[in-house]
Design a protein around this motif. Structure first.
Motif, PDB file in Angstrom:
ATOM      1  N   ILE A  40       0.886  -1.154   0.000  1.00  0.00           N
ATOM      2  CA  ILE A  40       0.000   0.000   0.000  1.00  0.00           C
ATOM      3  C   ILE A  40       0.923   1.204   0.000  1.00  0.00           C
ATOM      4  N   MET A  41       0.751   2.032  -1.012  1.00  0.00           N
ATOM      5  CA  MET A  41       1.588   3.218  -1.179  1.00  0.00           C
ATOM      6  C   MET A  41       0.733   4.475  -1.023  1.00  0.00           C
ATOM      7  N   GLN A  42       1.369   5.527  -0.541  1.00  0.00           N
ATOM      8  CA  GLN A  42       0.702   6.823  -0.492  1.00  0.00           C
ATOM      9  C   GLN A  42       1.230   7.658  -1.646  1.00  0.00           C
ATOM     10  N   LYS A  43       0.310   8.160  -2.458  1.00  0.00           N
ATOM     11  CA  LYS A  43       0.670   8.995  -3.605  1.00  0.00           C
ATOM     12  C   LYS A  43       0.970  10.414  -3.131  1.00  0.00           C
ATOM     13  N   PRO A  44       1.612  11.227  -3.962  1.00  0.00           N
ATOM     14  CA  PRO A  44       1.916  12.610  -3.573  1.00  0.00           C
ATOM     15  C   PRO A  44       0.669  13.408  -3.177  1.00  0.00           C
ATOM     16  N   ASP A  45      -0.496  13.068  -3.765  1.00  0.00           N
ATOM     17  CA  ASP A  45      -1.726  13.800  -3.435  1.00  0.00           C
ATOM     18  C   ASP A  45      -2.400  13.277  -2.165  1.00  0.00           C
ATOM     19  N   GLY A  46      -1.775  12.267  -1.512  1.00  0.00           N
ATOM     20  CA  GLY A  46      -2.313  11.729  -0.272  1.00  0.00           C
ATOM     21  C   GLY A  46      -3.185  10.503  -0.455  1.00  0.00           C
ATOM     22  N   HIS A  47      -3.630  10.216  -1.660  1.00  0.00           N
ATOM     23  CA  HIS A  47      -4.445   9.031  -1.910  1.00  0.00           C
ATOM     24  C   HIS A  47      -3.607   7.760  -1.763  1.00  0.00           C
ATOM     25  N   LEU A  48      -4.282   6.664  -1.471  1.00  0.00           N
ATOM     26  CA  LEU A  48      -3.599   5.386  -1.300  1.00  0.00           C
ATOM     27  C   LEU A  48      -3.725   4.538  -2.552  1.00  0.00           C
ATOM     28  N   SER A  49      -2.700   3.744  -2.797  1.00  0.00           N
ATOM     29  CA  SER A  49      -2.641   2.886  -3.973  1.00  0.00           C
ATOM     30  C   SER A  49      -2.207   1.496  -3.530  1.00  0.00           C
ATOM     31  N   VAL A  50      -2.837   0.469  -4.095  1.00  0.00           N
ATOM     32  CA  VAL A  50      -2.480  -0.918  -3.798  1.00  0.00           C
ATOM     33  C   VAL A  50      -1.674  -1.454  -4.965  1.00  0.00           C
ATOM     34  N   GLY A  51      -0.589  -2.165  -4.667  1.00  0.00           N
ATOM     35  CA  GLY A  51       0.247  -2.722  -5.729  1.00  0.00           C
ATOM     36  C   GLY A  51       0.568  -4.181  -5.485  1.00  0.00           C
ATOM     37  N   THR A  52       0.644  -4.927  -6.561  1.00  0.00           N
ATOM     38  CA  THR A  52       1.058  -6.326  -6.487  1.00  0.00           C
ATOM     39  C   THR A  52       2.585  -6.373  -6.486  1.00  0.00           C
ATOM     40  N   PRO A  53       3.173  -7.551  -6.263  1.00  0.00           N
ATOM     41  CA  PRO A  53       4.639  -7.653  -6.228  1.00  0.00           C
ATOM     42  C   PRO A  53       5.277  -7.173  -7.534  1.00  0.00           C
ATOM     43  N   ARG A  59      16.708  -1.978 -14.522  1.00  0.00           N
ATOM     44  CA  ARG A  59      16.697  -0.889 -13.528  1.00  0.00           C
ATOM     45  C   ARG A  59      15.353  -0.179 -13.406  1.00  0.00           C
ATOM     46  N   LYS A  60      14.285  -0.850 -13.798  1.00  0.00           N
ATOM     47  CA  LYS A  60      12.949  -0.279 -13.691  1.00  0.00           C
ATOM     48  C   LYS A  60      12.050  -1.283 -12.967  1.00  0.00           C
ATOM     49  N   ASN A  61      11.201  -0.803 -12.057  1.00  0.00           N
ATOM     50  CA  ASN A  61      10.260  -1.682 -11.372  1.00  0.00           C
ATOM     51  C   ASN A  61       9.091  -1.993 -12.293  1.00  0.00           C
ATOM     52  N   VAL A  62       8.801  -3.277 -12.456  1.00  0.00           N
ATOM     53  CA  VAL A  62       7.629  -3.704 -13.222  1.00  0.00           C
ATOM     54  C   VAL A  62       6.866  -4.717 -12.374  1.00  0.00           C
ATOM     55  N   TYR A  63       5.563  -4.745 -12.516  1.00  0.00           N
ATOM     56  CA  TYR A  63       4.757  -5.686 -11.746  1.00  0.00           C
ATOM     57  C   TYR A  63       5.023  -7.109 -12.201  1.00  0.00           C
ATOM     58  N   ALA A  64       5.324  -7.978 -11.237  1.00  0.00           N
ATOM     59  CA  ALA A  64       5.568  -9.385 -11.533  1.00  0.00           C
ATOM     60  C   ALA A  64       4.246 -10.107 -11.784  1.00  0.00           C
TER      61      ALA A  64
END
Length: 111
Positions: A40-53, A59-64
Motif C-alpha cells: 500500500i503506497m501513499q501517492k503525492p496527493d495523499g491518496h492510497l494505492s495498492v500494488g502487487t509484487p 533498472r525499472k520496477n515492473v509488476y511481476a
C-alpha cells in the motif's frame, strides 16, 4: 473468487523521488493463489494505492503479477485498504498496532 489478506505489516518507507511512500506490505490470497510482497503506497496527493509484487527489469520496477479481472482487482483493493484502515487511525495516520493480529497475540500472552 475469494480474496483475503493473510498478513499485513505497517512500515514508514522513505519518500521516493516520484513522491510515493510505502505504508504497508501484505500477503493476499486470491482463491488458491498467495501473493507475497504486495504494498500500500501513499501517492503525492495523499491518496492510497495498492500494488502487487514487482521485480526490477533493466533498472525499472515492473509488476511481476497483474490481476486482469476487474472484479477480483477491485475486491483486492477493497479488502487491503479495509485491513490497513483497521491498523491505522484514519485522522492521525498513527498506527494502532504494528501488524494484523498483534492485539490478539498480546492478549493471549497476558500482556
Amino acid at each position: 473468487m475469494m480474496v483475503a489478506i493473510k498478513s499485513m505489516g505497517l512500515t514508514r518507507g522513505a519518500l521516493r523521488q516520484d513522491g510515493m511512500r510505502m505504508l504497508a506490505a501484505f500477503t493476499a490470497t486470491i482463491g488458491p493463489i498467495e501473493l507475497h510482497h504486495c504494498t500500500i503506497m501513499q501517492k503525492p496527493d495523499g491518496h492510497l494505492s495498492v500494488g502487487t509484487p514487482f521485480v526490477k527489469v533493466a533498472r525499472k520496477n515492473v509488476y511481476a503479477i497483474r490481476v486482469t479481472d476487474r472484479e477480483i482487482w477491485d475486491e483486492l483493493v477493497r479488502v487491503a485498504l479495509a485491513e490497513y484502515r483497521k491498523l491505522v487511525d484514519a485522522e492521525t495516520d498513527v498506527p494502532r498496532v504494528l501488524c494484523a493480529g498483534e492485539m490478539e497475540v498480546l492478549e493471549r500472552a497476558g500482556i
